[in-house]
Scaffold this motif. Structure first.
Motif, short mmCIF file in Angstrom:
data_model
loop_
_atom_site.label_atom_id
_atom_site.label_comp_id
_atom_site.label_asym_id
_atom_site.label_seq_id
_atom_site.Cartn_x
_atom_site.Cartn_y
_atom_site.Cartn_z
N TYR A 75 0.83 -1.20 0.00
CA TYR A 75 0.00 0.00 0.00
C TYR A 75 0.87 1.26 0.00
O TYR A 75 0.56 2.24 -0.69
CB TYR A 75 -0.93 0.01 1.21
N ALA A 76 1.95 1.22 0.76
CA ALA A 76 2.85 2.38 0.80
C ALA A 76 3.53 2.59 -0.55
O ALA A 76 3.65 3.73 -1.02
CB ALA A 76 3.89 2.19 1.90
N TYR A 77 3.95 1.51 -1.18
CA TYR A 77 4.60 1.63 -2.50
C TYR A 77 3.60 2.16 -3.52
O TYR A 77 3.93 3.04 -4.33
CB TYR A 77 5.15 0.28 -2.95
N TYR A 78 2.39 1.63 -3.48
CA TYR A 78 1.35 2.08 -4.41
C TYR A 78 1.04 3.57 -4.21
O TYR A 78 0.99 4.33 -5.18
CB TYR A 78 0.08 1.25 -4.20
N THR A 79 0.86 3.97 -2.97
CA THR A 79 0.51 5.36 -2.68
C THR A 79 1.62 6.32 -3.11
O THR A 79 1.36 7.35 -3.75
CB THR A 79 0.23 5.55 -1.18
N ALA A 80 2.86 5.97 -2.78
CA ALA A 80 3.99 6.84 -3.12
C ALA A 80 4.19 6.91 -4.64
O ALA A 80 4.39 7.99 -5.20
CB ALA A 80 5.26 6.33 -2.44
N ARG A 82 2.05 6.37 -6.97
CA ARG A 82 0.92 7.07 -7.58
C ARG A 82 1.07 8.58 -7.42
O ARG A 82 0.80 9.35 -8.35
CB ARG A 82 -0.39 6.60 -6.93
N PHE A 83 1.51 9.01 -6.25
CA PHE A 83 1.70 10.43 -5.98
C PHE A 83 2.83 11.01 -6.84
O PHE A 83 2.78 12.17 -7.26
CB PHE A 83 2.03 10.63 -4.50
N SER A 96 9.49 5.57 -3.38
CA SER A 96 8.46 4.54 -3.22
C SER A 96 8.99 3.38 -2.40
O SER A 96 8.30 2.84 -1.52
CB SER A 96 7.99 4.05 -4.59
N LEU A 135 -9.13 -1.60 -0.21
CA LEU A 135 -8.26 -0.47 -0.53
C LEU A 135 -7.77 -0.51 -1.98
O LEU A 135 -7.60 0.53 -2.61
CB LEU A 135 -7.05 -0.45 0.41
N THR A 204 3.89 2.56 -13.98
CA THR A 204 3.08 2.25 -12.81
C THR A 204 1.83 1.44 -13.11
O THR A 204 1.27 0.80 -12.22
CB THR A 204 2.65 3.55 -12.09
N HIS A 208 0.86 -1.43 -10.57
CA HIS A 208 -0.31 -1.30 -9.70
C HIS A 208 -1.30 -2.46 -9.91
O HIS A 208 -2.00 -2.84 -8.97
CB HIS A 208 -1.00 0.04 -9.94
#
Length: 268
Positions: A75-80, A82-83, A96, A135, A204, A208
């Motif tokens: 989740y942290a890798y995905y969020t970073a 994506r941002f 990430s 999520l 990504t 993802h």
């Protein structure tokens, strides 16, 4: 020396196989199959060979909450990522990865403070898997259209990364004890190198997609680890590993068949 070569051969083969599968069958299939007990099984097996069956059995109990840390990692890798999607790879990859490693260590530290049993660890992981499905459900499934040619440099990168992770975690098991060894056995040994490969090669989108589908295949991991906690003390490491793989394989085949039948009925 023989054990060292065994670690290298197994880890390299699994990572290369998964990354090639992601390119051939698509990141969706690779994400589901990444939930198959590959990296965790490799680590628990070698920990058992080096530290003994009792050590490995206790570690297996903490491998269950260790997979919660893996979900936090994803989740942290995905969020970073994506941002940072509009930034260069040289920025995306380290940030990430740093965010993912930080999430993994933080959740692992929390889990290390809790006296988990086989039952409590299994139930807690199930709850985390359901939460991860919620999520990640908004992530779009993306296929790889233009595959990168499998050059020697690409193969070497995959092999080195996988080998370093497996050797590092299994090598420090005796120093950190069964709790931390179990938690670290949940680290995505085979998944993380594949994620980096997909991120560098295809961006990504496919990355993802793998993250979205990983929790869907985690039932195999859940079953495998529970089986290990029973089979290792009863039948030893070698037979216990084979029996646990058999149970996990039955689950994954059943799950894949149900998904295929559901999609077939939708298309019809």
């Amino acid at each position: 020396m023989t054990l060292l070569f065994a670690k290298l051969a197994v880890s390299i083969s699994v990572v290369l196989g998964l990354s090639i599968l992601a390119e051939r069958a698509g990141p969706r299939a690779a994400g589901v199959l990444s939930g198959y007990p590959l990296g965790t099984a490799i680590l628990l097996y070698f920990i058992g060979l080096e530290q003994g069956m009792a050590f490995a059995s206790e570690s297996a109990v903490y491998a269950l909450p260790g997979l919660i840390a893996t979900l936090a990692f994803l989740y942290a890798y995905y969020t970073a990522s994506r941002f940072l999607v509009d930034r260069r790879l040289i920025v995306q990859l380290p940030i990430s990865s740093f965010a993912a490693f930080g999430a993994f260590m933080f959740v692992s530290w929390i889990c290390q403070q809790i006296a988990f049993t086989r039952l409590s660890g299994a139930v807690t992981l199930l709850v985390a898997m359901v939460l991860a499905l919620i999520l990640f459900r908004g992530i779009e499934n993306v296929r790889i259209l233009n595959r990168v040619r499998l050059t020697r440099r690409v193969v070497l990168f995959r092999a080195i990364l996988a080998s370093l992770i497996v050797l590092g975690i299994s090598g420090i098991a005796a120093w950190i004890g069964p709790k931390w060894a179990g938690l670290f056995s949940g680290f995505p040994v085979t998944l993380y190198p594949m994620m980096l490969i997909l991120h560098v090669s295809y961006g990504t989108g496919p990355l993802h997609t793998v993250i979205r589908n990983f929790p869907r295949g985690m039932g195999a991991l859940w079953i495998y680890i529970l089986a290990v906690t029973v089979t290792y003390p009863l039948w030893g490491i070698n037979i216990g590993t084979l029996l646990s793989f058999a149970v996990a394989t039955i689950y994954l085949i059943a799950y894949s068949t149900l998904v295929w039948m559901r999609e077939k009925s939708v298309r019809a």
